[in-house]
Design an enzyme around this catalytic site. Structure first.
Site, mmCIF file in Angstrom:
data_model
loop_
_atom_site.group_PDB
_atom_site.id
_atom_site.type_symbol
_atom_site.label_atom_id
_atom_site.label_comp_id
_atom_site.label_asym_id
_atom_site.label_seq_id
_atom_site.Cartn_x
_atom_site.Cartn_y
_atom_site.Cartn_z
ATOM 1 N N THR A 98 0.859 -1.175 0.000
ATOM 2 C CA THR A 98 0.000 0.000 0.000
ATOM 3 C C THR A 98 0.900 1.232 0.000
ATOM 4 O OG1 THR A 98 -1.640 -1.202 1.303
ATOM 5 C CG2 THR A 98 -1.869 1.198 1.193
ATOM 6 N N LYS A 174 -7.477 -0.192 -2.206
ATOM 7 C CA LYS A 174 -6.799 -0.549 -0.955
ATOM 8 C C LYS A 174 -6.820 0.622 0.030
ATOM 9 C CE LYS A 174 -4.600 -3.245 1.836
ATOM 10 N NZ LYS A 174 -3.184 -3.595 1.702
ATOM 11 N N LYS A 246 1.464 4.989 8.500
ATOM 12 C CA LYS A 246 1.656 5.228 7.067
ATOM 13 C C LYS A 246 0.344 5.127 6.296
ATOM 14 C CE LYS A 246 2.724 1.947 4.475
ATOM 15 N NZ LYS A 246 2.058 0.985 3.553
#
Length: 302
Positions: A98, A174, A246
């Site tokens: 990702t 995602k 993140k």
């Protein structure tokens, strides 16, 4: 699918090794990792290991990458020891991480200079499911590139969803997935902290919640690890807390770009940031409960 197909796995960590092992059951697999013990484990699993990433990437049909962020993606492919230049024309890079949508267009353009395609295929499911070929993989790629990557994708995925014909589509989906996952983990931690504060047995509470309308995949998956967060060694690290720092950052950037208010996601992101600030970055993400409740109140098990 035959052993004539070669796939290179760069990074043989918590996800890379079980994926490489799974792929080696039917394909020829090359692997590289900077950690010597991981190389030995890979060799024991039928993976042919190499002294460098560039050596491992020679003559491969597909290069599978599980990197931490877009900076690592750029470095692995195009840095001083980048592998893009040694890939044969017609090969594909399968990006399972990702990294957000922003890095994708330039990566596609630079790979095209070498005649290499990008298959945007972020995945979820964890190490155990990776080794069993039971991952969820969402794919954005041109049809020809998808076909080239098919032997890899079909071995790793029990649910393979093609969301679009261009790289970046997989990252977009995602991002939506991670918004929900990040919220669900934070909510599970808050629920277990409340159960403890109310004097309830957390293990019994978890079992009851799983059986009812409040159940979710993340509650069942992270719940047992949340209950281990206060032990001396903590929960086994299967997904680091700073991964959600993140990922929720990617979610926040995407929502701001879309002009969309997501206050629940923003609140969850703050919990992960606080966890990182309190030294929990390398802990399992289930340790986010220690942000909500730094100490456990009850003395019983659970």
């Amino acid at each position: 699918m035959t052993s004539n197909y070669t796939v290179t796995v760069l990074g043989l960590g918590a996800m890379g090794l079980p994926m490489a092992t799974r792929l080696a059951s039917q394909l020829t697999v090359h692997g590289f990792d900077i950690a010597e013990p991981r190389l030995r484990l890979a060799e024991e699993s039928g993976v042919k290991t190499f002294a460098s990433a560039r050596d491992a990437a020679q003559d491969t049909d597909a290069l599978l990458l599980a990197v931490r962020n877009s900076e690592q993606l750029d470095d692995v492919l195009f840095g001083g020891n980048g592998v893009a230049s040694v890939l044969k024309p017609g090969a594909v890079v399968i990006l399972t991480s990702t990294v957000g949508t922003e890095a994708i267009p330039s990566t596609v353009a630079r790979l095209a200079e070498f005649g290499v395609g990008l298959v945007d295929a972020p995945l979820s499911g964890g190490p155990k499911r990776a080794g069993e070929g039971d991952l969820l993989i969402v794919v954005g790629a041109e049809p020809a590139a998808r076909e080239s990557a098919r032997p890899v994708l079909e071995l790793l995925a029990s649910t393979l969803t093609v969301v679009g014909d261009k790289p970046g589509d997989g990252q977009a989906l995602k991002t939506v997935n991670q918004l929900l996952c990040g919220i669900h983990i934070a909510a599970a931690a808050e629920a277990m902290a409340l159960a403890d504060a109310l004097g309830l047995d957390q293990a019994k509470t978890l079992a009851a919640l799983e059986a009812g309308a409040a159940g979710s995949f993340m509650l069942s998956n992270r719940g047992p690890r949340i209950l281990e967060a206060y032990t001396e060694e903590g929960a086994e690290v299967l997904s680091r807390l700073d991964i959600f720092v993140k990922d929720m950052g990617i979610v926040g950037k995407a929502t701001r770009s879309a002009g969309l208010a997501t206050p629940v996601a923003a609140a969850a992101e703050q919990l992960y940031l606080l966890g990182q600030a309190h030294g929990l970055a390398a802990a399992d993400d289930s340790a986010v409960i220690k942000v909500v409740a730094p100490t456990k109140r009850t003395s019983g098990e659970g």
